[in-house]
Enzyme design. Structure first.
Site, PDB file in Angstrom:
ATOM      1  N   HIS A   1       0.836  -1.209   0.000  1.00  0.00           N
ATOM      2  CA  HIS A   1       0.000   0.000   0.000  1.00  0.00           C
ATOM      3  C   HIS A   1       0.866   1.251   0.000  1.00  0.00           C
ATOM      4  O   HIS A   1       1.913   1.285   0.634  1.00  0.00           O
ATOM      5  CB  HIS A   1      -0.934  -0.004   1.217  1.00  0.00           C
ATOM      6  N   PRO A   2       0.413   2.296  -0.689  1.00  0.00           N
ATOM      7  CA  PRO A   2       1.174   3.551  -0.707  1.00  0.00           C
ATOM      8  C   PRO A   2       0.950   4.349   0.567  1.00  0.00           C
ATOM      9  O   PRO A   2      -0.049   4.166   1.268  1.00  0.00           O
ATOM     10  CB  PRO A   2       0.569   4.292  -1.901  1.00  0.00           C
TER      11      PRO A   2
ATOM     12  N   GLU B   1      -9.669   7.587  -4.695  1.00  0.00           N
ATOM     13  CA  GLU B   1     -10.083   7.497  -3.290  1.00  0.00           C
ATOM     14  C   GLU B   1      -9.422   8.581  -2.449  1.00  0.00           C
ATOM     15  O   GLU B   1     -10.074   9.206  -1.606  1.00  0.00           O
ATOM     16  CB  GLU B   1      -9.755   6.109  -2.744  1.00  0.00           C
ATOM     17  N   GLN B   2      -8.127   8.793  -2.666  1.00  0.00           N
ATOM     18  CA  GLN B   2      -7.446   9.836  -1.908  1.00  0.00           C
ATOM     19  C   GLN B   2      -7.966  11.224  -2.292  1.00  0.00           C
ATOM     20  O   GLN B   2      -8.113  12.094  -1.435  1.00  0.00           O
ATOM     21  CB  GLN B   2      -5.933   9.732  -2.093  1.00  0.00           C
TER      22      GLN B   2
ATOM     23  N   PHE C   1       0.726   3.283   6.991  1.00  0.00           N
ATOM     24  CA  PHE C   1      -0.575   3.524   7.607  1.00  0.00           C
ATOM     25  C   PHE C   1      -1.641   3.236   6.570  1.00  0.00           C
ATOM     26  O   PHE C   1      -1.611   3.795   5.474  1.00  0.00           O
ATOM     27  CB  PHE C   1      -0.659   4.989   8.057  1.00  0.00           C
ATOM     28  N   ILE C   2      -2.560   2.350   6.900  1.00  0.00           N
ATOM     29  CA  ILE C   2      -3.610   1.964   5.959  1.00  0.00           C
ATOM     30  C   ILE C   2      -4.955   2.328   6.554  1.00  0.00           C
ATOM     31  O   ILE C   2      -5.278   1.936   7.682  1.00  0.00           O
ATOM     32  CB  ILE C   2      -3.552   0.452   5.645  1.00  0.00           C
TER      33      ILE C   2
ATOM     34  N   SER D   1      -6.629   4.202  -6.134  1.00  0.00           N
ATOM     35  CA  SER D   1      -6.059   4.908  -4.980  1.00  0.00           C
ATOM     36  C   SER D   1      -6.085   6.413  -5.193  1.00  0.00           C
ATOM     37  O   SER D   1      -6.405   7.175  -4.282  1.00  0.00           O
ATOM     38  CB  SER D   1      -4.617   4.457  -4.726  1.00  0.00           C
TER      39      SER D   1
END
Length: 121
Positions: free
Chosen positions: A21-22, A41-42, A73-74, A38
């Site tokens: 995950h980034p 979503e971000q 952190f997810i 992603s």
């Protein structure tokens, strides 16, 4: 089914999944580092519109979190915004690693379920 597969995976495979995950927000400008999902979503969470101070805070929190737990952190950005993410960072940095692994895997499950729903609806 998906959750069961992830939960039954070896700790090494779970860690690899989490590490894929980034980081939130700080990589947003590096478009090639995020999948289209992603990025959307971000952006929906407002993480593409942070002030320089907010982006700096996210970068520091990402580094603290990764340093403590060994994975990014997810959080399901789609279900959160900057303030909710900021509070989650603050609360979760106090956790022990085992608890964070459980939380991260649940967040991955939320992300996966929402993306699957998008694909079939």
């Amino acid at each position: 089914m998906m959750d069961r597969v992830v939960r039954s995976a070896t700790p090494e495979k779970q860690l690899a999944l989490m590490q894929a995950h980034p980081d939130l927000a700080v990589r947003f400008g590096q478009v090639g580092q995020l999948t289209d999902a992603s990025r959307r979503e971000q952006a929906d969470a407002g993480l593409n519109q942070l002030t320089p101070a907010q982006a700096g805070e996210m970068a520091r929190n990402n580094a603290l979190y990764r340093g403590k737990f060994g994975f990014p952190f997810i959080i399901c950005a789609r279900l959160n915004d900057f303030e909710m993410t900021r509070k989650a960072f603050s609360n979760r940095l106090d956790n022990h690693r085992e608890k964070e692994i459980g939380i991260a895997l649940r967040e991955i499950s939320k992300i996966g379920r929402l993306r699957l729903a998008d694909a079939i609806l």
